[in-house]
Design a protein around this motif. Structure first.
Motif, mmCIF file in Angstrom:
data_model
loop_
_atom_site.group_PDB
_atom_site.id
_atom_site.type_symbol
_atom_site.label_atom_id
_atom_site.label_comp_id
_atom_site.label_asym_id
_atom_site.label_seq_id
_atom_site.Cartn_x
_atom_site.Cartn_y
_atom_site.Cartn_z
ATOM 1 N N VAL A 96 -64.735 -12.462 -28.742
ATOM 2 C CA VAL A 96 -65.625 -11.613 -29.532
ATOM 3 C C VAL A 96 -66.972 -11.562 -28.836
ATOM 4 N N ASN A 97 -67.409 -10.359 -28.504
ATOM 5 C CA ASN A 97 -68.676 -10.132 -27.803
ATOM 6 C C ASN A 97 -69.616 -9.411 -28.763
ATOM 7 N N ASP A 98 -70.531 -10.165 -29.366
ATOM 8 C CA ASP A 98 -71.430 -9.633 -30.401
ATOM 9 C C ASP A 98 -72.838 -9.531 -29.829
ATOM 10 N N VAL A 99 -73.331 -8.304 -29.621
ATOM 11 C CA VAL A 99 -74.660 -8.148 -29.030
ATOM 12 C C VAL A 99 -75.760 -8.680 -29.938
ATOM 13 N N SER A 100 -75.454 -8.874 -31.213
ATOM 14 C CA SER A 100 -76.454 -9.435 -32.114
ATOM 15 C C SER A 100 -76.364 -10.952 -32.204
ATOM 16 N N GLY A 101 -75.381 -11.542 -31.543
ATOM 17 C CA GLY A 101 -75.221 -12.979 -31.585
ATOM 18 C C GLY A 101 -74.964 -13.525 -32.972
ATOM 19 N N GLY A 102 -74.358 -12.715 -33.834
ATOM 20 C CA GLY A 102 -74.059 -13.140 -35.185
ATOM 21 C C GLY A 102 -75.143 -12.833 -36.196
ATOM 22 N N ARG A 103 -76.193 -12.156 -35.781
ATOM 23 C CA ARG A 103 -77.310 -11.906 -36.693
ATOM 24 C C ARG A 103 -77.129 -10.641 -37.522
ATOM 25 N N ALA A 104 -76.380 -9.651 -37.016
ATOM 26 C CA ALA A 104 -76.257 -8.380 -37.727
ATOM 27 C C ALA A 104 -75.364 -8.481 -38.959
ATOM 28 N N ASP A 105 -74.383 -9.371 -38.916
ATOM 29 C CA ASP A 105 -73.440 -9.528 -40.021
ATOM 30 C C ASP A 105 -73.387 -11.005 -40.388
ATOM 31 N N PRO A 106 -73.840 -11.375 -41.581
ATOM 32 C CA PRO A 106 -73.859 -12.779 -41.973
ATOM 33 C C PRO A 106 -72.482 -13.436 -41.957
ATOM 34 N N GLY A 107 -71.432 -12.636 -42.008
ATOM 35 C CA GLY A 107 -70.086 -13.199 -42.001
ATOM 36 C C GLY A 107 -69.497 -13.395 -40.626
ATOM 37 N N MET A 108 -70.200 -12.969 -39.567
ATOM 38 C CA MET A 108 -69.607 -13.010 -38.236
ATOM 39 C C MET A 108 -69.297 -14.429 -37.771
ATOM 40 N N ALA A 109 -70.237 -15.337 -37.896
ATOM 41 C CA ALA A 109 -70.000 -16.690 -37.387
ATOM 42 C C ALA A 109 -68.810 -17.338 -38.085
ATOM 43 N N ARG A 110 -68.706 -17.177 -39.383
ATOM 44 C CA ARG A 110 -67.563 -17.755 -40.105
ATOM 45 C C ARG A 110 -66.254 -17.104 -39.663
ATOM 46 N N VAL A 112 -65.611 -15.794 -36.680
ATOM 47 C CA VAL A 112 -65.289 -16.302 -35.344
ATOM 48 C C VAL A 112 -64.775 -17.741 -35.434
ATOM 49 N N ALA A 113 -65.388 -18.528 -36.309
ATOM 50 C CA ALA A 113 -64.925 -19.902 -36.486
ATOM 51 C C ALA A 113 -63.458 -19.924 -36.921
ATOM 52 N N ARG A 114 -63.081 -19.002 -37.804
ATOM 53 C CA ARG A 114 -61.688 -18.952 -38.268
ATOM 54 C C ARG A 114 -60.738 -18.565 -37.140
ATOM 55 N N THR A 115 -61.166 -17.648 -36.273
ATOM 56 C CA THR A 115 -60.277 -17.205 -35.194
ATOM 57 C C THR A 115 -60.172 -18.231 -34.078
ATOM 58 N N VAL A 156 -73.258 -22.473 -34.907
ATOM 59 C CA VAL A 156 -72.560 -23.756 -34.980
ATOM 60 C C VAL A 156 -72.648 -24.317 -36.394
ATOM 61 N N SER A 157 -73.813 -24.186 -37.019
ATOM 62 C CA SER A 157 -73.968 -24.645 -38.403
ATOM 63 C C SER A 157 -73.040 -23.888 -39.346
ATOM 64 N N ALA A 158 -72.689 -22.634 -38.983
ATOM 65 C CA ALA A 158 -71.794 -21.827 -39.809
ATOM 66 C C ALA A 158 -70.323 -22.104 -39.515
ATOM 67 N N GLY A 159 -70.039 -23.005 -38.584
ATOM 68 C CA GLY A 159 -68.663 -23.401 -38.345
ATOM 69 C C GLY A 159 -68.107 -23.129 -36.969
ATOM 70 N N VAL A 160 -68.851 -22.415 -36.100
ATOM 71 C CA VAL A 160 -68.365 -22.136 -34.751
ATOM 72 C C VAL A 160 -68.414 -23.421 -33.931
ATOM 73 N N ASP A 161 -67.330 -23.736 -33.250
ATOM 74 C CA ASP A 161 -67.324 -24.899 -32.359
ATOM 75 C C ASP A 161 -68.244 -24.614 -31.175
ATOM 76 N N PRO A 162 -69.105 -25.553 -30.783
ATOM 77 C CA PRO A 162 -69.985 -25.296 -29.637
ATOM 78 C C PRO A 162 -69.233 -24.882 -28.381
ATOM 79 N N SER A 163 -67.999 -25.356 -28.237
ATOM 80 C CA SER A 163 -67.226 -25.012 -27.045
ATOM 81 C C SER A 163 -66.795 -23.552 -27.027
#
Length: 285
Positions: A96-110, A112-115, A156-163
């Motif tokens: 997933v290549n997000d030009v907003s880095g997860g800022r445009a959609d509050p649900g993006m980080a969660r 990505v964490a699920r996928t 990462v706080s929203a669940g994305v693994d740092p790796s």
């Protein structure tokens, strides 16, 4: 990383690949020419662009992602929407290549964490329609790296693994031309974040202005900036970039191979085609 813009209004090739069949053919050609990853996007993020609906974005990208993935191409989805990201991964995208880095959609980080797929966190200060007015820095290199570091912490706080995280300085996004050059000259500083670095300089305005007509001052048209793109890509590779994102693959792939050979002080054996598993593992290493 080769670019397939399934849009009518992208800054350099809008409309050329809007038809799904043509987009798939384009992606297959880029892979044949040396793209390890094909990045599919259905929403233009050029300066001044307005957003399309989520339904339209899904309609544009899903058939292309599904077809390319079915042909064995490693696909990334270029989107700022969580629902599009999840649907694209379900259709076969592996990044997933997000030009907003997860800022445009509050649900993006969660999402990505699920996928569990690699996630590109780009530097971003606001939507394309007003981003040029946000290019205000005292020390652009330090500030951009600092802002991306904070966004990494947030995802990462929203669940994305740092790796999972890949970082991108966001050339051209809320940046002046001077800012872009300063960032391109200092890519080695990104090693402080300890994450793979994606650099997307392809055909951007700072290259067009560098190549401006000496008589009229008019910037070089976007489709005539590919040699400069290859040069910028070599500079990025020499500073440790993990990947470069480009519209035309073959010349840049050749140029990066020259840089790699020089670094090794000689040619290597022909490179086998990378597998999806090897590339995504490399992003997480």
């Amino acid at each position: 990383m080769g670019i397939v813009n399934v849009t009518p209004d992208s800054f350099s090739d809008g409309g050329r690949w809007l038809d799904p069949g043509r987009a798939v053919d384009r992606g297959l050609l880029l892979a044949e020419q040396g793209a390890d990853i094909v990045d599919v996007g259905g929403e233009s993020t050029r300066p001044g662009a307005t957003r399309v609906s989520e339904e339209e974005e899904l309609r544009r990208v899903l058939p292309v992602v599904r077809s390319l993935a079915g042909e064995g191409v490693l696909v990334s989805i270029d989107t700022m929407r969580a629902r599009v990201a999840e649907a694209a991964v379900e259709a076969g995208a592996r990044i997933v290549n997000d030009v907003s880095g997860g800022r445009a959609d509050p649900g993006m980080a969660r999402a990505v964490a699920r996928t569990g797929v690699p996630f590109v966190v780009m530097h971003w200060r606001g939507q394309s329609a007003g981003m040029d007015g946000l290019a205000d820095y005292t020390d652009v290199v330090a500030e951009v790296i600092g802002e991306v570091a904070r966004q990494m912490d947030a995802v990462v706080s929203a669940g994305v693994d740092p790796s999972q995280v890949i970082v991108d300085p966001g050339l051209g996004f809320a940046k002046s031309r001077r800012d872009d050059w300063a960032l391109l000259a200092s890519l080695d500083a990104w090693s402080a974040l300890g994450r793979p670095l994606l650099v997307a300089a392809s055909r951007k305005r700072f290259l067009g202005e560098l190549l401006a007509d000496p008589d009229t001052g008019e910037a070089r048209p976007a489709r005539e900036r590919d040699a400069a793109t290859a040069a910028a890509s070599v500079l990025a590779a020499a500073q440790g970039a993990w990947a470069v994102r480009v519209h035309e693959v073959r010349d840049t792939a050749d140029a990066v191979r020259v840089e790699a050979a020089l670094r090794r002080r000689g040619p290597a054996a022909p490179r086998p085609a990378p597998t999806a598993e090897a590339l995504t593992a490399g992003a997480r290493a």
